[in-house]
Design a protein around this motif. Structure first.
Motif, PDB file in Angstrom:
ATOM      1  N   ASN B 146      37.360  29.654  27.566  1.00  0.00           N
ATOM      2  CA  ASN B 146      38.504  30.019  28.395  1.00  0.00           C
ATOM      3  C   ASN B 146      38.774  28.874  29.366  1.00  0.00           C
ATOM      4  O   ASN B 146      38.347  28.884  30.508  1.00  0.00           O
ATOM      5  N   LEU B 148      41.359  27.590  31.036  1.00  0.00           N
ATOM      6  CA  LEU B 148      42.049  27.733  32.316  1.00  0.00           C
ATOM      7  C   LEU B 148      41.512  28.896  33.132  1.00  0.00           C
ATOM      8  O   LEU B 148      41.860  29.059  34.287  1.00  0.00           O
ATOM      9  N   GLY B 149      40.681  29.709  32.513  1.00  0.00           N
ATOM     10  CA  GLY B 149      40.200  30.896  33.213  1.00  0.00           C
ATOM     11  C   GLY B 149      38.768  30.770  33.696  1.00  0.00           C
ATOM     12  O   GLY B 149      38.167  31.738  34.130  1.00  0.00           O
ATOM     13  N   THR B 150      38.239  29.579  33.629  1.00  0.00           N
ATOM     14  CA  THR B 150      36.875  29.360  34.099  1.00  0.00           C
ATOM     15  C   THR B 150      36.913  28.349  35.232  1.00  0.00           C
ATOM     16  O   THR B 150      37.538  27.305  35.117  1.00  0.00           O
ATOM     17  N   GLN B 151      36.234  28.662  36.289  1.00  0.00           N
ATOM     18  CA  GLN B 151      36.330  27.808  37.474  1.00  0.00           C
ATOM     19  C   GLN B 151      35.890  26.377  37.207  1.00  0.00           C
ATOM     20  O   GLN B 151      36.454  25.437  37.747  1.00  0.00           O
ATOM     21  N   PRO B 238      41.426  29.973  38.786  1.00  0.00           N
ATOM     22  CA  PRO B 238      40.791  31.195  39.236  1.00  0.00           C
ATOM     23  C   PRO B 238      40.128  31.027  40.601  1.00  0.00           C
ATOM     24  O   PRO B 238      39.473  30.013  40.840  1.00  0.00           O
ATOM     25  N   ASP B 239      40.389  31.957  41.453  1.00  0.00           N
ATOM     26  CA  ASP B 239      39.773  31.925  42.769  1.00  0.00           C
ATOM     27  C   ASP B 239      40.010  30.596  43.460  1.00  0.00           C
ATOM     28  O   ASP B 239      39.093  29.949  43.953  1.00  0.00           O
ATOM     29  N   ASN B 240      41.257  30.144  43.468  1.00  0.00           N
ATOM     30  CA  ASN B 240      41.647  28.931  44.167  1.00  0.00           C
ATOM     31  C   ASN B 240      40.990  27.657  43.661  1.00  0.00           C
ATOM     32  O   ASN B 240      41.014  26.641  44.355  1.00  0.00           O
ATOM     33  N   ARG B 255      55.190  32.362  50.205  1.00  0.00           N
ATOM     34  CA  ARG B 255      54.776  33.674  49.736  1.00  0.00           C
ATOM     35  C   ARG B 255      54.319  34.529  50.899  1.00  0.00           C
ATOM     36  O   ARG B 255      54.513  35.728  50.918  1.00  0.00           O
ATOM     37  N   PHE B 256      53.652  33.893  51.864  1.00  0.00           N
ATOM     38  CA  PHE B 256      53.205  34.647  53.035  1.00  0.00           C
ATOM     39  C   PHE B 256      54.172  34.488  54.213  1.00  0.00           C
ATOM     40  O   PHE B 256      54.053  35.179  55.206  1.00  0.00           O
TER      41      PHE B 256
ATOM     42  N   ILE C 255      38.814  34.226  33.428  1.00  0.00           N
ATOM     43  CA  ILE C 255      40.033  34.892  33.854  1.00  0.00           C
ATOM     44  C   ILE C 255      41.009  34.982  32.681  1.00  0.00           C
ATOM     45  O   ILE C 255      41.272  34.013  31.998  1.00  0.00           O
ATOM     46  N   ARG C 391      49.216  38.379  51.243  1.00  0.00           N
ATOM     47  CA  ARG C 391      48.038  37.652  51.719  1.00  0.00           C
ATOM     48  C   ARG C 391      46.770  38.482  51.570  1.00  0.00           C
ATOM     49  O   ARG C 391      45.753  37.996  51.074  1.00  0.00           O
ATOM     50  N   LYS C 394      45.753  38.934  48.059  1.00  0.00           N
ATOM     51  CA  LYS C 394      45.203  37.721  47.467  1.00  0.00           C
ATOM     52  C   LYS C 394      43.715  37.573  47.767  1.00  0.00           C
ATOM     53  O   LYS C 394      42.956  37.101  46.926  1.00  0.00           O
ATOM     54  N   PHE C 395      43.290  37.995  48.966  1.00  0.00           N
ATOM     55  CA  PHE C 395      41.862  37.903  49.267  1.00  0.00           C
ATOM     56  C   PHE C 395      41.061  38.688  48.238  1.00  0.00           C
ATOM     57  O   PHE C 395      40.024  38.237  47.746  1.00  0.00           O
ATOM     58  N   ASP C 398      41.211  36.994  44.754  1.00  0.00           N
ATOM     59  CA  ASP C 398      40.301  35.841  44.709  1.00  0.00           C
ATOM     60  C   ASP C 398      38.865  36.303  44.530  1.00  0.00           C
ATOM     61  O   ASP C 398      38.106  35.727  43.760  1.00  0.00           O
ATOM     62  N   ALA C 399      38.512  37.374  45.252  1.00  0.00           N
ATOM     63  CA  ALA C 399      37.134  37.867  45.165  1.00  0.00           C
ATOM     64  C   ALA C 399      36.824  38.367  43.760  1.00  0.00           C
ATOM     65  O   ALA C 399      35.759  38.099  43.209  1.00  0.00           O
ATOM     66  N   GLN C 401      38.281  37.402  41.040  1.00  0.00           N
ATOM     67  CA  GLN C 401      38.203  36.241  40.162  1.00  0.00           C
ATOM     68  C   GLN C 401      36.877  35.513  40.337  1.00  0.00           C
ATOM     69  O   GLN C 401      36.296  35.023  39.370  1.00  0.00           O
ATOM     70  N   ALA C 402      36.408  35.445  41.576  1.00  0.00           N
ATOM     71  CA  ALA C 402      35.111  34.802  41.799  1.00  0.00           C
ATOM     72  C   ALA C 402      34.012  35.568  41.079  1.00  0.00           C
ATOM     73  O   ALA C 402      33.113  34.982  40.483  1.00  0.00           O
ATOM     74  N   THR C 405      34.245  35.145  37.181  1.00  0.00           N
ATOM     75  CA  THR C 405      33.865  33.833  36.660  1.00  0.00           C
ATOM     76  C   THR C 405      32.417  33.520  36.985  1.00  0.00           C
ATOM     77  O   THR C 405      31.931  32.440  36.705  1.00  0.00           O
ATOM     78  N   ALA C 407      31.148  32.993  39.756  1.00  0.00           N
ATOM     79  CA  ALA C 407      30.966  32.050  40.861  1.00  0.00           C
ATOM     80  C   ALA C 407      30.240  32.685  42.025  1.00  0.00           C
ATOM     81  O   ALA C 407      29.484  32.044  42.741  1.00  0.00           O
ATOM     82  N   GLN C 416      33.248  38.993  51.671  1.00  0.00           N
ATOM     83  CA  GLN C 416      34.031  37.921  52.263  1.00  0.00           C
ATOM     84  C   GLN C 416      35.506  38.306  52.298  1.00  0.00           C
ATOM     85  O   GLN C 416      36.196  38.086  53.293  1.00  0.00           O
ATOM     86  N   GLU C 420      37.975  38.572  55.641  1.00  0.00           N
ATOM     87  CA  GLU C 420      39.238  37.839  55.775  1.00  0.00           C
ATOM     88  C   GLU C 420      40.418  38.787  55.897  1.00  0.00           C
ATOM     89  O   GLU C 420      41.320  38.578  56.709  1.00  0.00           O
TER      90      GLU C 420
END
Lengths: 275, 291, 429
Positions: B146, B148-151, B238-240, B255-256, C255, C391, C394-395, C398-399, C401-402, C405, C407, C416, C420
């Motif tokens: 994956n 694009l889906g793996t950090q 993923p996850d930034n 967006r925000f 993901i 916002r 998204k927190f 992200d969590a 997704q972490a 994966t 992470a 976390q 936030e």
């Protein structure tokens, strides 16, 4: 000068092979996209050499979004920027190249800042500016931040500086005004650079995405890049064949123009970069 | 050509361009600076001076640090690789090569395509089940990754796309420079029995330095500026792990709708660009930069 | 379409209150931002509805503006409003309620509801959909294209794996067992068919809410100023999701793309997927195999989030325009249109009255998959709807997704995210 040693034919063959492999590798993505676009969705996951060809994906893509309008917007936009930049940058470059006035060098240094900080970097502030001018979601708004280009001024100044002063003096003797000198002497002599610069400009603005994304809201102003991005993000599910078709359609004109005018394209990019 | 009349002419000539530049580059830089010290105006809470609060918040924002780190990795990787490839491509294309035109075409084509279009194509390729990458690597036993889906792989995938797109563009600059190198040098070298490799390292490479510098600065600026593919391919995840500074600015600002924080982040970006500009200025031989 | 127009006309004639001539004297243009990519089958449907409305309401012109996905659309709408260019109405995520409220751009619908017919209409929507349309008792949004996620499963794959093709998994444990049986590998050990695939980019939080609701925990409160990302049951849900790929190896790692998942399902690359019921029609039209639709299998109980978009009316346009917008909203949400829309897209029709119409009755009789989502409503809760929604959500995304994966372990990631999120929400207490 090349890497190829004339006496070493094996080396030469290896070199050729390597260059070709790299070239093929580089073209592969595009070729694959072309293949996918011309075959029905059913064959997206399987590479069947004898799968039926179809134009349906292009038809679907064309009908699915107002690409004709997007094309028009992009053409208008790029043409407008081209004309405006030519005029504004020529005038400014001429002043920097041939006039000696107080604060000239400082002003030029300020101009050069835009080489580093393109309008995209300052998206939020520029957005607020456009908003206060009441120009959000208009074609001029997309063009406005780019109309004066530091790159253009820099390039043209360089060009003008390299033109011998004799030409100008000759024209002056004949009674030419300042603008007349510009029009009769400098611009014609700078034609190759204008061509180069124009091609760089068209390429850049045809492909620009982030700023137009923010500043446009409706179909009547959206350029191709934004239209493609919106089109490709459906809530319902992605159809790769149609997206490949749409992608080819939007990059098509530039690609075809490039294929036809390859030599000039490359030459002019080279000229624009020399120095 | 001096004199007040000519001075007036000069100012008139530069006026339009300068006004526009001021409006969309210089003044926004100043207002960004100012906005970074105020809070975001909201309908029920107007903007007020908050001093360094925004900067403090930024320093404690893990996404900021991630974006900064990603941007650094992105720049420090894609730039050398693109430049090296560009040089190699130029050397290939410059010499005696069968099908030179085709090869040059192949290298340069990605440049004329819009990044957003390129991104869609590559998104398809990276599909873990039936994408092109998956199909190419199947014979090697690498399947179903994956990308694009793996950090750990996502950012590298984007770097690959960037290099693919930019290398051909930089090749052109090297081509131009190579053609300015006199063939006599090569003749002299071969008479003396210098090997190709030595010739390249001792003569060609140094002569290409000015071009390399020019290309490098361009490449680094692009590494901070070109974020189109992130929108389409990963959305920063993923996850930034694929978020970079400008993308984070977009997210925060559009967006925000957090104007103040976006301004703060922009200041960091501007500072980085300024550093690069200063670096370029210091490294540059004045003879090369201006004539 | 003619059938619909005639029916609509008669329906309107019976239900629409007398319209004062003054209101339709001047032509009012009502702009509606709609969250779909321009073109494509959906825009044609909306354009047809708009035309039908205009026929019965001369003097009002409807102008749909198609603006991409939900995130792009709210960005566009707020951008336009801040630019001084206020649209009359838009379909935006139900979850954006507080964001719009805080930006002070929406008006309560209650102000337009005057007649008994109007009141009946307002009360006719499923409560599950109205839950996150109200703030302090005032209604700010009207449901239009609402959905819940469902589990789609490939009946042919079930048969091949020796499973009963007429029954989807009834709970999480069953889903795990089935997924393990459905995962197929080829000779080299590469997976050719995943047992279960749940997308985790973009809409991560929405599907996750299905898991948390199924695990008997709420993610946010009604006031929109509190979240519970670090609740042990939430952490457990995230951990369970990750285990599908880590432990069971029946779910693809990393993901997964929301947009690509339906296509993966249709290609037979995944035997079961979690996706929006809004995709039902798309899958029905393109599946080359028999497929079933089931409720989301819950860990402790049945549960699902509601999702999708509501109509909002914006502040700052003239009273006449707002009235016109309101009229349009009533038109679009009346049972006949709601039924037609549900059939054409797969979204859940927003009122019981809609399901009682002949259109939907015949449809669901012939295609029982279509009522699965509706029946799931009894166990549905609103998706995450809080202040600064983008916002704060998204927190959590992200969590997740972490976690997925690998992470971060689920607990650390969610804790976390909680810290936030609460830092942002503190200002709204």
């Amino acid at each position: 000068m090349s890497l190829i040693d004339h006496h070493d034919t094996t080396g030469e063959w290896l070199e050729t092979l390597a260059a070709w492999m790299l070239g093929l590798l580089w073209l592969l993505p595009l070729l694959f996209a072309v293949w996918t676009a011309f075959h029905p969705s059913a064959y997206v996951a399987t590479f069947d050499l004898f799968a039926p060809l179809t134009l349906e994906n292009f038809a679907t893509a064309w009908n699915a979004a107002p690409f004709a309008r997007y094309f028009l917007n992009t053409v208008l936009l790029v043409t407008g920027i081209l004309i405006a930049q030519f005029i504004l940058c020529t005038l400014a470059a001429f002043a920097f190249a041939r006039f000696d006035f107080r604060g000239r060098d400082f002003l030029f240094a300020l101009v050069l800042i835009q080489l580093m900080v393109s309008p995209d970097i300052l998206i939020l502030e520029n957005y607020i500016t456009i908003r206060s001018l009441g120009l959000v979601d208009t074609l001029p708004a997309i063009a406005l931040p780019y109309l004066a280009s530091a790159f253009g001024i820099f390039l043209l100044r360089q060009t003008f500086k390299s033109i011998p002063k004799d030409f100008e003096e000759a024209a002056r003797i004949e009674g030419c005004s300042t603008l007349g000198v510009l029009w009769r002497v400098y611009i014609p002599l700078g034609k190759p650079i204008y061509l180069a610069y124009g091609l760089v400009l068209v390429s850049f603005h045809w492909n620009n995405y982030l700023w137009p994304l923010i500043i446009t809201n409706s179909v009547s102003t959206r350029p191709l890049t934004v239209g493609l991005a919106i089109f490709a993000s459906p809530d319902q599910g992605i159809d790769w064949s149609v997206i490949c078709a749409a992608t080819l359609m939007t990059s098509g004109p530039l690609l075809i123009a490039f294929l036809l005018f390859q030599r000039q394209f490359v030459q002019s990019f080279m000229r624009a970069g020399v120095r | 050509m001096t004199g007040s009349r000519n001075s007036l002419h000069a100012w008139l000539l530069v006026f339009p361009a300068c006004v526009l530049l001021a409006a969309f580059t210089h003044i926004p830089i100043i207002t960004t600076f100012i906005h970074s010290f105020y809070s975001t105006p909201r309908p029920r809470r107007p903007s007020r001076f908050v001093g360094l609060d925004n900067y403090e918040a930024m320093l404690t924002d893990p996404i900021f640090w991630k974006a900064l780190w990603n941007n650094a990795v992105y720049a420090l990787t894609s730039v050398p690789i693109s430049i090296a490839l560009a040089m190699i491509m130029a050397l290939f294309v410059n010499g005696k090569l069968r099908g030179k035109g085709f090869v040059r075409l192949a290298y340069f084509t990605p440049t004329v395509l819009p990044m957003i279009a390129v991104a869609n194509i590559w998104l398809f390729f990276y599909n873990p089940q039936y994408g092109l990458i998956d199909q190419l690597l199947k014979p090697f036993g690498i399947v179903g990754v994956n990308w694009l889906g793996t950090q750990s792989t996502a950012l590298w995938c984007l770097i690959v796309v960037a290099v693919w797109k930019e290398a051909g563009f930089f090749m052109i600059f090297y081509l131009a420079a190579l053609q300015n190198i006199s063939p006599d040098l090569r003749e002299a070298a071969s008479i003396e029995g210098t090997s190709r490799w030595t010739f390249f390292w001792r003569i060609t490479f140094p002569l290409l330095m000015p071009t390399t510098l020019f290309v490098m600065v361009n490449a680094v600026i692009n590494a901070f500026r070109l974020v189109d593919h992130i929108f389409v391919m990963t959305g920063g995840g993923p996850d930034n792990s694929t978020s970079v500074l400008l993308f984070h600015i977009y997210t925060v600002g559009f967006r925000f709708f957090d104007q103040a924080y976006a301004a703060t982040l922009t200041m960091v970006l501007l500072a980085i660009l300024a550093l690069i500009a200063i670096g370029q200025f210091l490294l540059t031989d004045k003879r090369v930069h201006y004539e | 379409m003619t059938k619909l127009t005639r029916r609509t006309f008669s329906a309107l004639a019976l239900t629409t209150p007398f319209i004062s001539t003054a209101a339709i004297a001047q032509e009012a243009e009502v702009r509606m931002y709609f969250p779909v990519a321009v073109g494509g089958p959906v825009t044609k449907i909306i354009d047809d509805y708009a035309a039908a409305f205009e026929k019965v309401n001369p003097g009002i012109k409807i102008k749909p503006v198609y603006s991409g996905d939900y995130i792009q659309t709210i960005t566009k709408v707020l951008t336009a409003i801040k630019g001084g260019d206020v649209p009359e109405t838009a379909i935006l995520l139900a979850a954006d309620l507080f964001t719009l409220f805080d930006e002070d751009v929406i008006v309560p619908i209650d102000g337009f509801v005057k007649t008994d017919a109007d009141k009946a209409w307002l009360a006719s929507f499923y409560p599950a959909f109205m839950e996150n349309a109200k703030i302090d008792g005032k209604t700010f949004a009207i449901p239009f294209q609402r959905s819940t996620p469902v589990l789609y499963y490939n009946k042919d794959a079930f048969k091949a794996a020796g499973l009963d093709p007429n029954k989807g998994p009834s709970n999480w444990t069953e889903m795990r067992e089935m997924a393990k049986k459905l995962t197929k590998k080829d000779a080299s050990g590469a997976v050719t068919q995943w047992g279960i695939q749940i997308p985790s980019d973009g809409n991560t939080g929405w599907l996750f809410t299905g898991m948390t609701t199924g695990n008997a925990v709420r993610l946010s409160n009604a006031k929109g100023n509190q979240v519970s990302y670090d609740d042990p049951k939430v952490i457990e849900a995230a951990s369970n999701w990750y285990d599908l790929s880590r432990v069971d190896a029946s779910h693809p790692p990393g993901i997964i793309s929301w947009g690509a998942t339906p296509r993966d399902f249709l290609e037979g690359k995944a035997a079961m997927i979690w996706h929006t019921t809004g995709n039902l029609t798309n899958i029905r039209q393109n599946a080359k195999f028999e497929f079933g639709v089931a409720w989301l299998p819950g860990m402790r109980q049945n549960g699902a989030p509601t999702g999708g978009g509501n109509f909002y009316v914006f502040k700052g346009t003239s009273a006449a325009k707002q009235e016109a917008a309101f009229k349009f909203i009533k038109f679009m949400t009346q049972p006949d249109i709601a039924a037609d829309w549900s059939v054409k897209t797969g979204y859940v029709a927003t009122s019981a009255a809609a399901y009682a119409t002949p259109t939907l009755k015949t449809y669901t009789d012939g295609f029982s998959q279509a009522i699965v989502a509706r029946d799931q409503l009894q166990h549905a809760v609103p998706e995450l709807t809080v202040h600064e929604n983008q916002r704060v959500t998204k927190f959590m995304n992200d969590a997740i997704q972490a976690t997925l994966t690998g992470a971060k372990p689920a607990e650390a990631a969610m804790k976390q995210a909680q810290a936030e999120a609460m830092r942002v929400l503190a200002a709204y207490k």
